[in-house]
Design a protein around this motif. Structure first.
Motif, PDB file in Angstrom:
ATOM      1  N   ILE A 157       0.863  -1.179   0.000  1.00 57.43           N
ATOM      2  CA  ILE A 157       0.000   0.000   0.000  1.00 57.43           C
ATOM      3  C   ILE A 157       0.898   1.227   0.000  1.00 57.43           C
ATOM      4  O   ILE A 157       1.834   1.316   0.802  1.00 57.43           O
ATOM      5  CB  ILE A 157      -0.915   0.030   1.250  1.00 57.43           C
ATOM      6  CG1 ILE A 157      -1.871  -1.165   1.223  1.00 57.43           C
ATOM      7  CG2 ILE A 157      -1.706   1.340   1.308  1.00 57.43           C
ATOM      8  CD1 ILE A 157      -2.809  -1.214   2.424  1.00 57.43           C
ATOM      9  N   ILE A 217      -2.921   5.293  -2.542  1.00 54.27           N
ATOM     10  CA  ILE A 217      -3.828   6.355  -2.119  1.00 54.27           C
ATOM     11  C   ILE A 217      -3.114   7.681  -2.339  1.00 54.27           C
ATOM     12  O   ILE A 217      -2.063   7.931  -1.736  1.00 54.27           O
ATOM     13  CB  ILE A 217      -4.231   6.212  -0.630  1.00 54.27           C
ATOM     14  CG1 ILE A 217      -4.859   4.833  -0.379  1.00 54.27           C
ATOM     15  CG2 ILE A 217      -5.184   7.334  -0.231  1.00 54.27           C
ATOM     16  CD1 ILE A 217      -5.162   4.560   1.091  1.00 54.27           C
ATOM     17  N   GLU A 227      -3.774  13.145   6.785  1.00 51.05           N
ATOM     18  CA  GLU A 227      -5.177  12.740   6.882  1.00 51.05           C
ATOM     19  C   GLU A 227      -5.323  11.234   6.713  1.00 51.05           C
ATOM     20  O   GLU A 227      -6.063  10.576   7.432  1.00 51.05           O
ATOM     21  CB  GLU A 227      -5.998  13.393   5.753  1.00 51.05           C
ATOM     22  CG  GLU A 227      -6.332  14.847   5.956  1.00 51.05           C
ATOM     23  CD  GLU A 227      -7.025  15.406   4.702  1.00 51.05           C
ATOM     24  OE1 GLU A 227      -6.879  16.597   4.468  1.00 51.05           O
ATOM     25  OE2 GLU A 227      -7.691  14.632   3.961  1.00 51.05           O
ATOM     26  N   VAL A 228      -4.593  10.712   5.707  1.00 55.38           N
ATOM     27  CA  VAL A 228      -4.803   9.320   5.303  1.00 55.38           C
ATOM     28  C   VAL A 228      -4.321   8.348   6.385  1.00 55.38           C
ATOM     29  O   VAL A 228      -5.014   7.368   6.696  1.00 55.38           O
ATOM     30  CB  VAL A 228      -4.103   9.027   3.957  1.00 55.38           C
ATOM     31  CG1 VAL A 228      -4.212   7.552   3.608  1.00 55.38           C
ATOM     32  CG2 VAL A 228      -4.695   9.893   2.851  1.00 55.38           C
ATOM     33  N   GLU A 241      -6.665   7.924   9.392  1.00 59.58           N
ATOM     34  CA  GLU A 241      -7.891   7.252   8.940  1.00 59.58           C
ATOM     35  C   GLU A 241      -7.625   5.763   8.693  1.00 59.58           C
ATOM     36  O   GLU A 241      -8.427   4.905   9.049  1.00 59.58           O
ATOM     37  CB  GLU A 241      -8.428   7.943   7.682  1.00 59.58           C
ATOM     38  CG  GLU A 241      -9.662   7.287   7.058  1.00 59.58           C
ATOM     39  CD  GLU A 241     -10.887   7.253   7.977  1.00 59.58           C
ATOM     40  OE1 GLU A 241     -10.934   8.030   8.970  1.00 59.58           O
ATOM     41  OE2 GLU A 241     -11.796   6.428   7.734  1.00 59.58           O
ATOM     42  N   LEU A 242      -6.494   5.471   8.085  1.00 62.68           N
ATOM     43  CA  LEU A 242      -6.134   4.068   7.832  1.00 62.68           C
ATOM     44  C   LEU A 242      -5.947   3.330   9.156  1.00 62.68           C
ATOM     45  O   LEU A 242      -6.408   2.188   9.322  1.00 62.68           O
ATOM     46  CB  LEU A 242      -4.857   4.000   6.982  1.00 62.68           C
ATOM     47  CG  LEU A 242      -4.372   2.602   6.568  1.00 62.68           C
ATOM     48  CD1 LEU A 242      -5.428   1.852   5.780  1.00 62.68           C
ATOM     49  CD2 LEU A 242      -3.080   2.689   5.746  1.00 62.68           C
ATOM     50  N   ARG A 286      -7.391   4.053  11.938  1.00 61.20           N
ATOM     51  CA  ARG A 286      -8.721   3.889  12.520  1.00 61.20           C
ATOM     52  C   ARG A 286      -9.447   2.706  11.860  1.00 61.20           C
ATOM     53  O   ARG A 286      -9.985   1.831  12.554  1.00 61.20           O
ATOM     54  CB  ARG A 286      -9.528   5.178  12.324  1.00 61.20           C
ATOM     55  CG  ARG A 286     -10.821   5.242  13.118  1.00 61.20           C
ATOM     56  CD  ARG A 286     -11.661   6.451  12.724  1.00 61.20           C
ATOM     57  NE  ARG A 286     -12.165   6.390  11.347  1.00 61.20           N
ATOM     58  CZ  ARG A 286     -13.189   5.630  10.950  1.00 61.20           C
ATOM     59  NH1 ARG A 286     -13.842   4.891  11.817  1.00 61.20           N
ATOM     60  NH2 ARG A 286     -13.575   5.620   9.690  1.00 61.20           N
ATOM     61  N   GLN A 287      -9.431   2.648  10.534  1.00 62.07           N
ATOM     62  CA  GLN A 287     -10.167   1.586   9.842  1.00 62.07           C
ATOM     63  C   GLN A 287      -9.555   0.204  10.097  1.00 62.07           C
ATOM     64  O   GLN A 287     -10.275  -0.786  10.197  1.00 62.07           O
ATOM     65  CB  GLN A 287     -10.234   1.865   8.341  1.00 62.07           C
ATOM     66  CG  GLN A 287     -11.143   3.041   8.007  1.00 62.07           C
ATOM     67  CD  GLN A 287     -11.510   3.080   6.517  1.00 62.07           C
ATOM     68  OE1 GLN A 287     -11.457   2.063   5.833  1.00 62.07           O
ATOM     69  NE2 GLN A 287     -11.894   4.254   6.039  1.00 62.07           N
ATOM     70  N   ILE A 288      -8.233   0.157  10.166  1.00 61.60           N
ATOM     71  CA  ILE A 288      -7.594  -1.147  10.426  1.00 61.60           C
ATOM     72  C   ILE A 288      -7.919  -1.621  11.839  1.00 61.60           C
ATOM     73  O   ILE A 288      -8.231  -2.796  12.057  1.00 61.60           O
ATOM     74  CB  ILE A 288      -6.067  -1.076  10.177  1.00 61.60           C
ATOM     75  CG1 ILE A 288      -5.808  -1.036   8.674  1.00 61.60           C
ATOM     76  CG2 ILE A 288      -5.340  -2.264  10.805  1.00 61.60           C
ATOM     77  CD1 ILE A 288      -4.356  -0.882   8.274  1.00 61.60           C
ATOM     78  N   ALA A 316     -11.429  -2.884  11.803  1.00 57.73           N
ATOM     79  CA  ALA A 316     -11.520  -4.176  11.117  1.00 57.73           C
ATOM     80  C   ALA A 316     -10.997  -5.299  11.999  1.00 57.73           C
ATOM     81  O   ALA A 316     -11.558  -6.394  12.038  1.00 57.73           O
ATOM     82  CB  ALA A 316     -10.734  -4.113   9.806  1.00 57.73           C
TER      83      ALA A 316
END
Lengths: 346, 269
Positions: free
Chosen positions: A302, A320, A326-327, A330-331, A333-335, A338
């Motif tokens: 990635i 991305i 920012e990214v 957020e990544l 948080r999402q990981i 998940a």
């Protein structure tokens, strides 16, 4: 200094791998080399041998058999307890001269390169460093050794037609580990070498183990690498958090190490470590060729970068384009989300 | 004491490319530099000179243009510089290169016996780390590779003590002279060239030696003296890039989600 360019090279048979070990444990690359070694031995219809120099003989041989070796050549003795060029070179040269393998592989580690370079001159043959692809021309029994050169900008396929063994080194994590087959058997051949401590010029006076920082990026499954785009040493905190969320470790580009933001142990690339993780997340890394050669064997890559033209995107499984400040959060948080969900489902 | 430093003039590797049509190297217009690791070798030699006293001689093998790199290195405080240059050396692999350089060291020893040869750990164009140990074997000398520095030289006992950097840690070794040492990049900071040194180097003309000046067998040199041969060169295979999403177009949450989705499908999470 006459060279052996005659018919005698036809007598050389077999594919060998040097097993580098310390404290009773083999380096990973020793077993990794058994993967291409097995392919080539099968293609050529010969045995796959390993060479073990040092005290901890037959336990390593058992491991080697489990990883696919057919035969283990062992030379033991007190002078071999710690690696030194001269005694180890003498032992390997003795085995090569006696058993005449046609192909001989070593890991491109500090010890492997030190030893291979000395052996190649001593037995008068060619040596190709840091190969990334190994193959054989079965009909001509020629070893085809492919390696990057000029910092990874070109690839070259090298032959050693007139000399044996045909020797190559391969960096750790370039070849996959072979499947382990416990209980698989092989043959042990023990050789004696008359070598006294008094005959060896080099003495190891002291050894300082690397103070364990808990980071070994070469063996890591998941690596989150910071590039210059991260901006400052303080911002590495964000990278550490993402690494923590993924269960991975922090890597760094050369620029980040040169700027003194993190230690050299974290550096990925041509002048750092070659890595082969399951997941590689490159944050603010532009992707110079010297970096790409060290990480492009990762299963999934990635890349996060604000420059859509960054070369790193050409090797990324997913890219991305955006502001990493920012990214990355957020990544993370999402990981985390998940993972929590996956844990809840178990 | 006599210390020899091996210097290589290399192309700036970041700019070397393969012509995708002919599969040959595009060399035109590529600038050359002193192999960066060789500066650490030079620093190591000058530090030995400062602490224990020594003559420092630079040797290089390459095209006539490589005198440029030798002059550059001489400015740091070396005493003499010799370039091995002859068409017979062209195309040498590490076996033939270390053979030729070992012959040059033998020749230098006729003027003053050489005790230590120092090389950078590797070059940035070949990246093999094989030439230093090759010189040691051709001369039948001891070798100390991946050194972070020479701690001590005892000219009377004929020994050298040096630190080596390994993956697992560091070791201090002592061995006998003569010796070949290869130096890693985390050796001490490199000194600056002094103004008098720069002026001296500008006025200095490195000696150039052809095969006539060294005792070599021509059959061991160049392409025909090299056990390894390049069968072909090609541009590195490109790993094909996957999807690239833009935060600007997809929005932050969805752009990141597309990456997390890939991790799910590939079973990484």
């Amino acid at each position: 200094m006459p060279k052996t360019t005659d018919d005698s090279i036809k007598d050389f048979r077999g594919v060998w791998v040097y097993v580098e070990h310390a404290d009773g444990k083999a380096t990973g690359v020793s077993w990794e080399l058994l993967t291409p070694g097995r392919h080539m031995a099968d293609a050529l219809g010969v045995e796959l041998g390993v060479m073990i120099v040092g005290d901890s003989g037959s336990r390593l041989a058992t491991e080697a058999f489990a990883y696919g070796a057919d035969i283990a050549y062992i030379i033991d003795g007190p002078v071999f307890s710690h690696y030194r060029t001269e005694p180890h070179m003498r032992a390997v040269v003795h085995l090569i001269n006696k058993y005449q393998p046609e192909i001989f592989l070593l890991g491109a580690t500090v010890t492997g390169r030190d030893l291979a370079s000395a052996i190649a001159i001593e037995v008068d043959t060619g040596l190709t460093a840091d190969c990334t692809q190994l193959g054989v021309d079965v009909e001509k029994r020629l070893f085809e050794m492919t390696r990057p050169a000029f910092g990874g900008n070109i690839m070259a396929t090298i032959l050693c037609e007139q000399h044996r063994p045909q020797m190559a080194t391969v960096r750790p994590r370039v070849m996959p580990m072979p499947a382990r087959q416990p209980g698989r058997l092989g043959r042990i051949v023990r050789e004696e070498l008359e070598l006294k401590e008094a005959d060896i010029a080099t003495k190891i006076l002291k050894f300082f183990p690397t103070e364990s920082e808990g980071v070994n990026i070469a063996e890591a499954d998941i690596i989150v690498t910071a590039g210059r785009g991260v901006g400052s040493a303080e911002n590495l905190r964000m990278i550490e958090e993402l690494a923590q969320a993924t269960g991975g470790v922090v890597g760094a580009s050369r620029a980040v190490v040169d700027l003194g933001w993190i230690s050299y142990a974290h550096q990925v690339g041509q002048t750092g470590k070659t890595v082969r993780p399951r997941l590689y997340i490159a944050v603010g890394v532009s992707g110079a060729i010297q970096h790409l050669v060290g990480m492009q064997n990762a299963d999934t890559i990635i890349a996060i970068n604000n420059d859509p033209e960054a070369p790193i995107f050409s090797v990324a499984s997913v890219g991305i384009v955006g502001d990493l400040f920012e990214v990355v959060p957020e990544l993370t948080r999402q990981i985390k989300a998940a993972r929590e969900q996956a844990a809840a489902n178990v | 004491m006599h210390v020899v430093v091996c210097v290589k003039q290399v192309p700036d590797t970041t700019q070397v490319r393969v012509d995708p049509v002919t599969n040959t190297l595009i060399r035109e217009g590529i600038p050359t530099v002193v192999n960066p690791f060789d500066y650490y070798a030079l620093e190591c030699a000058l530090s030995i000179k400062a602490r224990f006293g020594a003559t420092v001689t630079l040797i290089s093998m390459g095209p006539p243009d490589a005198v440029k790199s030798l002059k550059k290195c001489l400015a740091y405080g070396a005493d003499r510089a010799v370039l091995l240059t002859d068409r017979a050396f062209a195309g040498s692999d590490t076996w033939a290169t270390s053979y030729a350089l070992s012959a040059a060291v033998r020749r230098l020893s006729q003027d003053e016996p050489v005790d230590i040869v120092i090389c950078g750990k590797q070059t940035i164009d070949g990246d093999t780390a094989q030439t230093g140990p090759g010189i040691a074997r051709h001369l039948g000398w001891q070798q100390v590779t991946y050194s972070t520095g020479v701690e001590h030289v005892d000219p009377d006992a004929r020994t050298i003590t040096a630190e080596r950097k390994l993956e697992r840690g560091k070791e201090i070794v002592r061995t006998t002279l003569p010796v070949v040492v290869t130096v890693v990049e985390d050796a001490p900071e490199i000194r600056y060239a002094s103004l008098p040194g720069i002026i001296t180097s500008l006025r200095y003309t490195p000696e150039t030696w052809s095969v006539q000046q060294v005792d070599v067998e021509l059959a061991n040199l160049g392409l025909k003296g090299s056990p390894t041969k390049v069968k072909r060169i090609f541009a590195p295979p490109q790993r094909s890039g996957g999807e690239v999403v833009s935060v600007e177009k997809a929005g932050l949450v969805d752009a990141v989600k597309s990456a997390v989705d890939v991790l799910h499908t590939q079973g990484v999470l």
